[in-house]
Design an enzyme around this catalytic site. Structure first.
Site, PDB file in Angstrom:
ATOM      1  N   PHE A 226       0.725  -0.910  -0.001  1.00 45.07           N
ATOM      2  CA  PHE A 226      -0.113  -0.428  -0.040  1.00 45.07           C
ATOM      3  C   PHE A 226       0.787   1.397   0.271  1.00 45.07           C
ATOM      4  CE2 PHE A 226      -1.840  -3.040   2.420  1.00 45.07           C
ATOM      5  CZ  PHE A 226      -2.895  -3.724   1.913  1.00 45.07           C
ATOM      6  N   ILE A 452       2.700  -8.050  -3.970  1.00 45.47           N
ATOM      7  CA  ILE A 452       2.157  -7.854  -2.834  1.00 45.47           C
ATOM      8  C   ILE A 452       0.949  -8.423  -2.099  1.00 45.47           C
ATOM      9  CG2 ILE A 452       3.960  -5.772  -2.614  1.00 45.47           C
ATOM     10  CD1 ILE A 452       1.398  -3.945  -3.951  1.00 45.47           C
ATOM     11  N   ARG A 589      -9.243  -3.475 -20.030  1.00 47.69           N
ATOM     12  CA  ARG A 589      -9.076  -4.722 -20.558  1.00 47.69           C
ATOM     13  C   ARG A 589      -8.894  -5.140 -18.868  1.00 47.69           C
ATOM     14  NH1 ARG A 589      -5.793  -8.702 -23.887  1.00 47.69           N
ATOM     15  NH2 ARG A 589      -6.738 -10.744 -23.948  1.00 47.69           N
ATOM     16  N   ILE A 590      -9.139  -6.040 -18.028  1.00 45.08           N
ATOM     17  CA  ILE A 590      -9.341  -7.097 -16.661  1.00 45.08           C
ATOM     18  C   ILE A 590      -8.083  -8.008 -16.893  1.00 45.08           C
ATOM     19  CG2 ILE A 590     -10.193  -7.396 -14.987  1.00 45.08           C
ATOM     20  CD1 ILE A 590     -10.083  -4.583 -15.380  1.00 45.08           C
ATOM     21  N   LEU A 591      -6.805  -8.187 -16.658  1.00 40.71           N
ATOM     22  CA  LEU A 591      -6.182  -9.496 -16.808  1.00 40.71           C
ATOM     23  C   LEU A 591      -6.950 -11.100 -15.626  1.00 40.71           C
ATOM     24  CD1 LEU A 591      -3.101  -7.576 -16.581  1.00 40.71           C
ATOM     25  CD2 LEU A 591      -3.879  -8.111 -19.025  1.00 40.71           C
ATOM     26  N   THR A 595      -8.543 -11.468  -8.784  1.00 40.94           N
ATOM     27  CA  THR A 595      -7.818 -10.150  -8.590  1.00 40.94           C
ATOM     28  C   THR A 595      -8.432  -9.327  -9.159  1.00 40.94           C
ATOM     29  OG1 THR A 595      -6.387 -10.270 -10.255  1.00 40.94           O
ATOM     30  CG2 THR A 595      -5.458 -12.422  -8.605  1.00 40.94           C
ATOM     31  N   LYS A 662      -5.462  -1.711 -17.879  1.00 40.19           N
ATOM     32  CA  LYS A 662      -4.356   0.239 -17.153  1.00 40.19           C
ATOM     33  C   LYS A 662      -4.420  -0.971 -15.878  1.00 40.19           C
ATOM     34  CE  LYS A 662      -7.903   3.182 -19.091  1.00 40.19           C
ATOM     35  NZ  LYS A 662      -8.308   3.577 -19.643  1.00 40.19           N
ATOM     36  N   GLY A 663      -4.289   0.014 -15.351  1.00 36.61           N
ATOM     37  CA  GLY A 663      -3.179   0.208 -13.466  1.00 36.61           C
ATOM     38  C   GLY A 663      -4.935   0.132 -13.091  1.00 36.61           C
ATOM     39  N   GLU A 666      -5.119   1.638  -7.672  1.00 36.10           N
ATOM     40  CA  GLU A 666      -5.164   2.570  -6.256  1.00 36.10           C
ATOM     41  C   GLU A 666      -7.140   3.316  -6.073  1.00 36.10           C
ATOM     42  OE1 GLU A 666      -1.370   3.467  -4.752  1.00 36.10           O
ATOM     43  OE2 GLU A 666      -1.238   3.644  -6.627  1.00 36.10           O
TER      44      GLU A 666
HETATM   45 MO1  MOS Z   1       1.515   2.543  -4.062  1.00 39.07          MO
HETATM   46  S1  MOS Z   1       0.863   3.395  -2.441  1.00 39.07           S
HETATM   47  O1  MOS Z   1       2.563   3.598  -5.494  1.00 39.07           O
HETATM   48  O2  MOS Z   1       2.332   1.386  -3.505  1.00 39.07           O
END
Ligand code: MOS
Length: 705
Positions: A226, A452, A589-591, A595, A662-663, A666
């Site tokens: 995080f 992580i 697109r969701i990988l 998850t 894409k990410g 967060e």
């Molecule tokens: Mo994130 S707050 O860049 O692990």
């Protein structure tokens, strides 16, 4: 294959206890144990230090202080959050809990007991510990100005000019900060809980003045990050210095309380948000001035005031930041950096504007949508905010929202609905992955990307399996060692994207190599490998940094979302309960559907936490965290999180990368906290602008029974 909601491939290892986290590694043998003694003052100097009683304690092997710590790098103005981090090189104390001594003993208990016997004399200097209007330096930073906000405010049919406050937050992953350092034959190995191994290895080498080739970092399993496990901290440096001196492995695990003082935090902030609109609800002005805590020790500046820059259209815009340099410790990324505090207050202000205009807050957001980045004047790729809002509204039953605040009751509960928009920048950095085809039929994927807890082991296997046309079970994924091909680790929500692109390219390169000798018509991949490459074949694929990708110049690339929340507020006690919550997201697109959902739900729960629970309180006398532990730093428990669902729109963003992904790490947190705050207002008619929204802030304004 890509997108399938495959369960984590490392799941069985984790639930059976066979996945070894950093402090559980024992291939180096039994380590010695270290304990850090932290400063008991907020600012000043160590004037005397007597370690003789500690050194005489049973089992003690080494006591380090600023009087005997080995030479390390000079402290330089930091250019990056992951930079050199010398320890015990000065008598100066910059914040409460900063390391002043380090004890190594045969057991953790011996080290801790001995540390308590170190006698320290301090000289206390007055520190600055309180964020307020007076703490900020006058200069503005990171300013973006278009048109004339003051004129828009003067002419607006409806305006909002309000001040909001957000508190200090901490990442606090379940796995404590931990490192086992092992120096042998002139080589240093660190088993450490980290998000970015190559960059950490660079910074350790630079700090303790050894050659980078003499260090290996291994973070095979990490129990949450995080943001807290990006920067280099004392656990790595002190254990490394000690193992080099003692020639035995040294384990150092920070206590939970030390996680609050030795790792960093999200700064507290005070925001002034200004909005101006026409009677029809067209925004004419957007302003966000933020005052944030910064630390003289670090360089992380939380982007609180920047979150609305591409969120809504408006011709007149001003966003900027002032810095309050306080002695409350180092700021670091905490999940949703910028977005969590920034969107929480901005989306609250937008709700206040909707109320003034008498326009449905969902409708106000839709009316101010934009296809063009309002500040960079280029297309927003994959801009699907309105679809997130509409889809969410339909599924949630937004049309059932109470039209007047404090108008709906369910027994003792006041019921309210709220909505908040999410936006998060998508970033791409350089990364490499190596893929190997063994003649015995195994695919091996290697990269230094970490997992992580987010699913990298699984996603990497899916991407390789899809690209090569083999079952996932045939792919072995090796991650998170600094001697593997270099990427940029897990951070900024870029890990999966960077890594997947590199893996896919490595697989394409392998197919081309094979195709050159075997043609394209083969139907047994490994038969061709055995025939033409009897010892196996490998290739490296890479991802370019966004500065080298024209697409990132031609488009502004973000992810989007909308969260809908129903709360009940107890009319007698002021207790707020989330009743249900829905998030709809567009993130390319969701990988892996499973998850991804887990990341989005986790983000949303983070948003609940920011709205209702989390705040670290500073002792104004010395900058200590009054509630710096899990007994009193509130986070949501299961009972605080009832029915909650996250949906990702079927999506593909070709501007981001050729896989269209894409990410998402967060994204879920951003607008969620605002949706909770807005639901609380809809339920009660009380607008709390000082987060989190606690009982004591709500109670005085609740309707009389
Ligand atoms: Mo994130 S707050 O860049 O692990």
């Amino acid at each position: 294959m890509i997108g399938e909601g495959l369960s984590r491939t490392d799941g069985p290892l984790k639930v059976s206890g066979r996945a070894r986290y950093s402090a559980e590694r024992r291939e180096m043998g039994e380590p010695l144990h270290g304990f850090i003694l932290g400063a008991a003052i907020g600012k000043g100097r160590v004037v005397s230090i007597d370690t003789s009683r500690a050194e005489a304690m049973p089992g003690v092997q080494l006591v380090l202080t600023h009087l005997n710590a080995p030479p390390q790098a000079e402290v330089i103005p930091k250019s990056d959050i992951l930079d050199v981090q010398p320890q015990l090189t000065t008598d100066v104390i910059a914040h409460y809990g900063a390391p002043v001594a380090f004890v190594v003993a045969d057991t953790f208990e011996q080290a801790r007991a001995a540390a308590a016997l170190i006698d320290i004399g301090y000289e206390v200097v007055a520190g600055e510990f309180v964020l307020d209007e007076n703490s900020a330096a006058p200069e503005w930073h990171d300013e973006s100005r278009l048109g004339d906000l003051d004129a828009a405010m003067a002419a607006g049919a409806a305006t909002i000019d309000a001040v909001y406050a957000t508190p200090y937050h901490f990442s606090q992953p379940m796995e404590l900060h931990a490192c086992i350092a092992d120096w042998r034959n002139g080589h240093l190995t660190l088993h450490i809980a980290a998000q970015m191994v190559a960059q950490l290895a660079d910074a350790v080498a630079d700090t303790i003045l050894i050659d980078r080739s003499c260090i290996t970092v291994d973070s095979s399993f990490v129990g949450g990050g995080f943001g807290a496990k990006i920067a280099l901290h004392a656990e790595a440096i002190l254990s490394a210095l000690a193992t080099r001196q003692l020639n035995r492995p040294v384990q150092l695990v920070l206590t939970r309380r030390q996680g609050f003082t030795i790792a960093g935090h999200r700064p507290a902030s005070i925001s002034r948000v200004r909005l101006a609109a026409t009677r029809e609800g067209q925004l004419t002005g957007i302003g966000h001035d933020a005052n944030i805590q910064v630390s003289p020790e670090g360089n992380w500046k939380e982007g609180v005031a920047t979150v609305a820059r591409a969120l809504y259209a408006a011709p007149n815009r001003l966003t900027r930041t002032r810095h309050s340099e306080l002695d409350t410790g180092v700021c670091e990324p905490v999940r949703g950096p910028g977005e969590v505090p920034g969107l929480m207050v901005f989306e609250s202000a937008l709700d206040e504007l909707a109320e003034k205009l008498g326009i449905d807050p969902l409708e106000l957001r839709i009316r101010n949508d934009t296809a063009i980045d309002p500040e960079k004047h280029r297309p927003l790729s994959g801009r699907r905010l309105v679809e997130c809002l509409r889809e969410g509204a339909a599924r949630f039953g937004w049309d059932q929202r109470p039209k007047t605040p404090a108008s709906r009751r369910d027994g003792r509960w006041l019921i309210g609905y709220g909505v908040g928009s999410s936006i998060r920048g998508h970033y791409q950095t350089t990364a490499e992955a190596r893929v190997r085809l063994d003649p015995d039929g195994q695919v091996i994927v290697q990269t230094d990307m970490t997992d992580i807890g987010t699913g990298t082991y699984t996603i990497a296997a899916q991407v390789a399996a899809a690209a090569l046309g083999v079952p996932v079970g045939q792919v072995r994924v090796e991650l998170a060692r600094s001697n593997l091909p270099r990427g940029n680790g897990a951070g900024g929500s870029w890990g999966s994207g960077n890594t997947s692109v590199a893996i896919d390219r490595a697989c394409q390169a392998l197919r081309e190599k094979l195709g050159r000798v075997a043609g394209t018509g083969y139907n047994d991949l490994f038969a061709e490998v055995r025939r033409h490459f009897p010892t196996g074949i490998e290739a490296v694929g890479s991802t370019r940094g966004m500065d080298d990708e024209p697409s990132y110049e031609n488009f502004s690339i973000f992810t989007y979302g909308a969260t809908f929340t129903e709360v009940g507020v107890d009319i007698m006690t002021g207790e707020t309960r989330i009743r249900r919550m829905l998030g709809v997201f567009s993130a390319g697109r969701i990988l892996n559907a499973k998850t991804a959902r887990s990341q989005l739900l986790g983000g949303m729960i983070w948003g609940i936490s920011a709205a209702l629970h989390e705040a670290a309180h500073v002792d104004p006398r010395n900058g200590a965290w009054v509630n710096g532990d899990f007994a009193e730093y509130l986070v949501p428990t299961h009972a605080d999180v009832p029915q909650i669902e996250a949906i990702a729109l079927d999506d593909f963003d070709g501007a981001a990368n050729h896989l269209g992904s894409k990410g998402i790490g967060e994204l879920g947190s951003g607008g969620t906290a605002g949706s909770v705050a807005n639901a609380v207002y809809n339920a009660t008619g009380v607008r709390v602008r000082d987060f989190p929204i606690t009982i004591s802030k709500l109670l005085p304004g609740l309707p009389k029974i």
